[in-house]
Design a protein around this motif. Sequence first.
Motif, PDB file in Angstrom:
ATOM      1  N   LEU A 265       0.796  -1.220   0.000  1.00  0.00           N
ATOM      2  CA  LEU A 265       0.000   0.000   0.000  1.00  0.00           C
ATOM      3  C   LEU A 265       0.831   1.273   0.000  1.00  0.00           C
ATOM      4  CD1 LEU A 265      -2.701  -1.136   2.575  1.00  0.00           C
ATOM      5  CD2 LEU A 265      -3.130  -0.590   0.178  1.00  0.00           C
ATOM      6  N   ALA A 266       1.993   1.228   0.657  1.00  0.00           N
ATOM      7  CA  ALA A 266       2.787   2.451   0.788  1.00  0.00           C
ATOM      8  C   ALA A 266       3.100   3.100  -0.554  1.00  0.00           C
ATOM      9  CB  ALA A 266       4.066   2.165   1.572  1.00  0.00           C
ATOM     10  N   PRO A 267       3.544   2.351  -1.580  1.00  0.00           N
ATOM     11  CA  PRO A 267       3.827   3.009  -2.869  1.00  0.00           C
ATOM     12  C   PRO A 267       2.574   3.588  -3.526  1.00  0.00           C
ATOM     13  CG  PRO A 267       4.867   0.838  -2.751  1.00  0.00           C
ATOM     14  CD  PRO A 267       3.904   0.916  -1.613  1.00  0.00           C
ATOM     15  N   ILE A 268       1.429   2.911  -3.367  1.00  0.00           N
ATOM     16  CA  ILE A 268       0.197   3.381  -4.003  1.00  0.00           C
ATOM     17  C   ILE A 268      -0.328   4.638  -3.319  1.00  0.00           C
ATOM     18  CG2 ILE A 268      -2.244   2.797  -4.322  1.00  0.00           C
ATOM     19  CD1 ILE A 268      -1.368  -0.024  -4.973  1.00  0.00           C
ATOM     20  N   MET A 269      -0.222   4.689  -1.998  1.00  0.00           N
ATOM     21  CA  MET A 269      -0.726   5.832  -1.238  1.00  0.00           C
ATOM     22  C   MET A 269       0.294   6.953  -1.134  1.00  0.00           C
ATOM     23  SD  MET A 269      -3.763   4.938  -0.517  1.00  0.00           S
ATOM     24  CE  MET A 269      -4.686   3.400  -0.702  1.00  0.00           C
ATOM     25  N   ASP A 270       1.467   6.780  -1.701  1.00  0.00           N
ATOM     26  CA  ASP A 270       2.565   7.720  -1.543  1.00  0.00           C
ATOM     27  C   ASP A 270       2.194   9.143  -1.945  1.00  0.00           C
ATOM     28  OD1 ASP A 270       5.489   8.314  -1.159  1.00  0.00           O
ATOM     29  OD2 ASP A 270       5.345   8.742  -3.302  1.00  0.00           O
ATOM     30  N   ASP A 271       1.403   9.297  -2.996  1.00  0.00           N
ATOM     31  CA  ASP A 271       1.080  10.635  -3.492  1.00  0.00           C
ATOM     32  C   ASP A 271       0.100  11.375  -2.590  1.00  0.00           C
ATOM     33  OD1 ASP A 271       1.263  12.684  -5.611  1.00  0.00           O
ATOM     34  OD2 ASP A 271      -0.853  12.201  -5.929  1.00  0.00           O
ATOM     35  N   VAL A 272      -0.683  10.626  -1.796  1.00  0.00           N
ATOM     36  CA  VAL A 272      -1.707  11.265  -0.962  1.00  0.00           C
ATOM     37  C   VAL A 272      -1.086  12.206   0.074  1.00  0.00           C
ATOM     38  CG1 VAL A 272      -3.561  10.840   0.694  1.00  0.00           C
ATOM     39  CG2 VAL A 272      -3.377   9.424  -1.367  1.00  0.00           C
ATOM     40  N   PRO A 273      -0.153  11.770   0.912  1.00  0.00           N
ATOM     41  CA  PRO A 273       0.444  12.709   1.866  1.00  0.00           C
ATOM     42  C   PRO A 273       1.256  13.805   1.200  1.00  0.00           C
ATOM     43  CG  PRO A 273       1.571  10.586   1.941  1.00  0.00           C
ATOM     44  CD  PRO A 273       0.345  10.387   1.102  1.00  0.00           C
ATOM     45  N   ARG A 274       1.873  13.501   0.059  1.00  0.00           N
ATOM     46  CA  ARG A 274       2.645  14.534  -0.645  1.00  0.00           C
ATOM     47  C   ARG A 274       1.733  15.672  -1.099  1.00  0.00           C
ATOM     48  NH1 ARG A 274       7.837  12.924  -2.707  1.00  0.00           N
ATOM     49  NH2 ARG A 274       8.394  10.850  -1.938  1.00  0.00           N
ATOM     50  N   ARG A 275       0.567  15.301  -1.663  1.00  0.00           N
ATOM     51  CA  ARG A 275      -0.392  16.331  -2.074  1.00  0.00           C
ATOM     52  C   ARG A 275      -0.916  17.094  -0.871  1.00  0.00           C
ATOM     53  NH1 ARG A 275      -4.764  14.213  -3.435  1.00  0.00           N
ATOM     54  NH2 ARG A 275      -4.346  11.982  -3.706  1.00  0.00           N
ATOM     55  N   THR A 276      -1.168  16.374   0.216  1.00  0.00           N
ATOM     56  CA  THR A 276      -1.696  17.009   1.415  1.00  0.00           C
ATOM     57  C   THR A 276      -0.706  18.002   1.994  1.00  0.00           C
ATOM     58  OG1 THR A 276      -2.958  14.991   1.885  1.00  0.00           O
ATOM     59  CG2 THR A 276      -2.659  16.544   3.705  1.00  0.00           C
ATOM     60  N   PHE A 277       0.563  17.636   1.978  1.00  0.00           N
ATOM     61  CA  PHE A 277       1.596  18.492   2.579  1.00  0.00           C
ATOM     62  C   PHE A 277       1.663  19.857   1.903  1.00  0.00           C
ATOM     63  CE2 PHE A 277       5.952  20.090   2.970  1.00  0.00           C
ATOM     64  CZ  PHE A 277       6.091  20.079   4.361  1.00  0.00           C
ATOM     65  N   ARG A 278       1.407  19.910   0.608  1.00  0.00           N
ATOM     66  CA  ARG A 278       1.534  21.180  -0.129  1.00  0.00           C
ATOM     67  C   ARG A 278       0.619  22.265   0.419  1.00  0.00           C
ATOM     68  NH1 ARG A 278       0.532  17.970  -5.436  1.00  0.00           N
ATOM     69  NH2 ARG A 278       2.462  16.751  -5.607  1.00  0.00           N
ATOM     70  N   ASN A 279      -0.469  21.869   1.069  1.00  0.00           N
ATOM     71  CA  ASN A 279      -1.450  22.837   1.569  1.00  0.00           C
ATOM     72  C   ASN A 279      -1.342  23.072   3.071  1.00  0.00           C
ATOM     73  OD1 ASN A 279      -2.706  23.155  -1.018  1.00  0.00           O
ATOM     74  ND2 ASN A 279      -3.687  21.166  -0.712  1.00  0.00           N
ATOM     75  N   THR A 280      -0.218  22.689   3.661  1.00  0.00           N
ATOM     76  CA  THR A 280      -0.031  22.872   5.101  1.00  0.00           C
ATOM     77  C   THR A 280       0.847  24.086   5.381  1.00  0.00           C
ATOM     78  OG1 THR A 280       1.981  21.527   5.212  1.00  0.00           O
ATOM     79  CG2 THR A 280      -0.142  20.365   5.410  1.00  0.00           C
ATOM     80  N   PRO A 281       0.759  24.637   6.594  1.00  0.00           N
ATOM     81  CA  PRO A 281       1.669  25.725   6.977  1.00  0.00           C
ATOM     82  C   PRO A 281       3.131  25.295   6.944  1.00  0.00           C
ATOM     83  CG  PRO A 281      -0.156  25.535   8.539  1.00  0.00           C
ATOM     84  CD  PRO A 281      -0.218  24.346   7.645  1.00  0.00           C
ATOM     85  N   PHE A 282       3.372  23.994   7.132  1.00  0.00           N
ATOM     86  CA  PHE A 282       4.753  23.500   7.124  1.00  0.00           C
ATOM     87  C   PHE A 282       5.380  23.679   5.741  1.00  0.00           C
ATOM     88  CE2 PHE A 282       2.366  20.786  10.175  1.00  0.00           C
ATOM     89  CZ  PHE A 282       2.914  21.313  11.334  1.00  0.00           C
ATOM     90  N   ALA A 283       4.587  23.439   4.693  1.00  0.00           N
ATOM     91  CA  ALA A 283       5.111  23.623   3.338  1.00  0.00           C
ATOM     92  C   ALA A 283       5.461  25.085   3.086  1.00  0.00           C
ATOM     93  CB  ALA A 283       4.094  23.127   2.318  1.00  0.00           C
ATOM     94  N   ARG A 284       4.593  25.971   3.571  1.00  0.00           N
ATOM     95  CA  ARG A 284       4.867  27.401   3.381  1.00  0.00           C
ATOM     96  C   ARG A 284       6.126  27.827   4.130  1.00  0.00           C
ATOM     97  NH1 ARG A 284      -0.806  27.228   3.511  1.00  0.00           N
ATOM     98  NH2 ARG A 284      -0.952  27.647   5.754  1.00  0.00           N
ATOM     99  N   ALA A 285       6.360  27.207   5.291  1.00  0.00           N
ATOM    100  CA  ALA A 285       7.543  27.559   6.082  1.00  0.00           C
ATOM    101  C   ALA A 285       8.834  27.075   5.440  1.00  0.00           C
ATOM    102  CB  ALA A 285       7.417  26.972   7.494  1.00  0.00           C
ATOM    103  N   LEU A 286       8.730  26.153   4.484  1.00  0.00           N
ATOM    104  CA  LEU A 286       9.936  25.582   3.858  1.00  0.00           C
ATOM    105  C   LEU A 286      10.121  26.023   2.407  1.00  0.00           C
ATOM    106  CD1 LEU A 286       9.724  21.922   5.248  1.00  0.00           C
ATOM    107  CD2 LEU A 286      11.002  23.860   6.178  1.00  0.00           C
ATOM    108  N   ARG A 287       9.417  27.055   2.000  1.00  0.00           N
ATOM    109  CA  ARG A 287       9.557  27.525   0.618  1.00  0.00           C
ATOM    110  C   ARG A 287      11.013  27.905   0.326  1.00  0.00           C
ATOM    111  NH1 ARG A 287       4.178  31.222   0.713  1.00  0.00           N
ATOM    112  NH2 ARG A 287       2.694  29.641   0.008  1.00  0.00           N
ATOM    113  N   GLY A 288      11.450  27.531  -0.874  1.00  0.00           N
ATOM    114  CA  GLY A 288      12.808  27.844  -1.289  1.00  0.00           C
ATOM    115  C   GLY A 288      13.851  26.857  -0.823  1.00  0.00           C
ATOM    116  N   LEU A 289      13.430  25.864  -0.036  1.00  0.00           N
ATOM    117  CA  LEU A 289      14.371  24.878   0.498  1.00  0.00           C
ATOM    118  C   LEU A 289      14.484  23.690  -0.458  1.00  0.00           C
ATOM    119  CD1 LEU A 289      16.091  24.018   3.003  1.00  0.00           C
ATOM    120  CD2 LEU A 289      14.028  22.909   3.879  1.00  0.00           C
ATOM    121  N   ASP A 290      15.635  23.099  -0.508  1.00  0.00           N
ATOM    122  CA  ASP A 290      15.832  21.857  -1.270  1.00  0.00           C
ATOM    123  C   ASP A 290      15.223  20.718  -0.442  1.00  0.00           C
ATOM    124  OD1 ASP A 290      16.613  19.631  -2.668  1.00  0.00           O
ATOM    125  OD2 ASP A 290      18.759  20.078  -2.633  1.00  0.00           O
TER     126      ASP A 290
END
Length: 367
Positions: free
Chosen positions: A97-122
């Motif tokens: 399941l992990a490979p199939i569900m992999d995109d779900v948390p990645r998409r979710t992360f983009r809309n979190t405050p944590f993603a905004r706090a890491l803009r410009g980071l590698d």
Amino acid sequence: MASGPGGPLLTRRQLNRTLLGRQGLLERSAADPIAVVERLVGLQAQEPNDPYVGLWSRIAPFDPLVLSDALEARQVVRLGLMRTTLHLVTADDALRLAPIMDDVPRRTFRNTPFARALRGLDTDAVISEARGALAERPMTPSDLGKYLAVRWPERDPSALAYLARYHLPLVQVPPRGLWRRSGRTTNTVLETWLGRVTESTSVDAIVLRYLRAFGPATVADIRTWSWLTGLGPVVDRLRPALRAFRDEAGRELLDVEDGLLVDAGVHAAVRFLPRYDNVFLSHADRARINGELSWGIDFGSKAPILIDGAIAAAWRVRRDRTTATMTIELGRALSRAERRELDDEAERLALFLDPDVRRATVVVPPG
């Protein structure tokens, strides 16, 4: 079963009994707990005790140490999967399941405050660093954040840790999740923990497993359970091997060819469910399981009780230093037979959870 455009009609009550039958909630069976976990495609596990209560309501006799020992032996694991939420699944299913569900948390992360706090980071560099560190030794999220902040001191440690959580398949390691034991949330990488690499499987196979455990269901239901996108082509590929029904609203319901159907008149026993259970989280339209109390914000600190197959009450156990008390809140008036069944089930659950739990206090609704 009346027929019409879109296939035979299934009433809400028949969908209810069918769901409960497929979930093992009509009659307890002597099934192997690990087999049940796999058949249900995992159990919600945000609360460490939830899988134990969920299996207690489905299996008799149920020895919680069988599940606890399997967790310690790495036969089952707890990690974020469907809907980015923590699930307890078999080791084999985790790798599937992990490979199939992999995109779900990645998409979710983009809309979190944590993603905004890491803009410009590698971020790829952070994820790689986190993977290596967690493969070397399990860490709490706080410790991981502090570790990563040494290399990226200008960034918020919590955001760095959350980046890893949303982009890596991280297992919560024991003792957290063991029966009557606890521990801090400590994570490591799935493949490191199991000593095996993830397996290649298809979304098609996972959708079929969902339908077998939760169907008949709409495409929206599958999406609600999984948070996967692009399910239209998957369903189109599978359609020749599926059968179709319709619900009372005229929506198409899809199902595996040999899926269990249960008559609407079958008795549904009282069942106590954990605070989070996929039986009421896995459909876009919860009408087949909602009763007087639909699952929602009110159950943030409580768990539902099924009476006549639908949510009609809620329960919780509160503990202090010396005692634990179960409280039940009724959402509707009960018949004498329902009340007797509720009391008996509450007493059995209290003994299962802790012999020191006082017998349930029932709060009757006003009026």
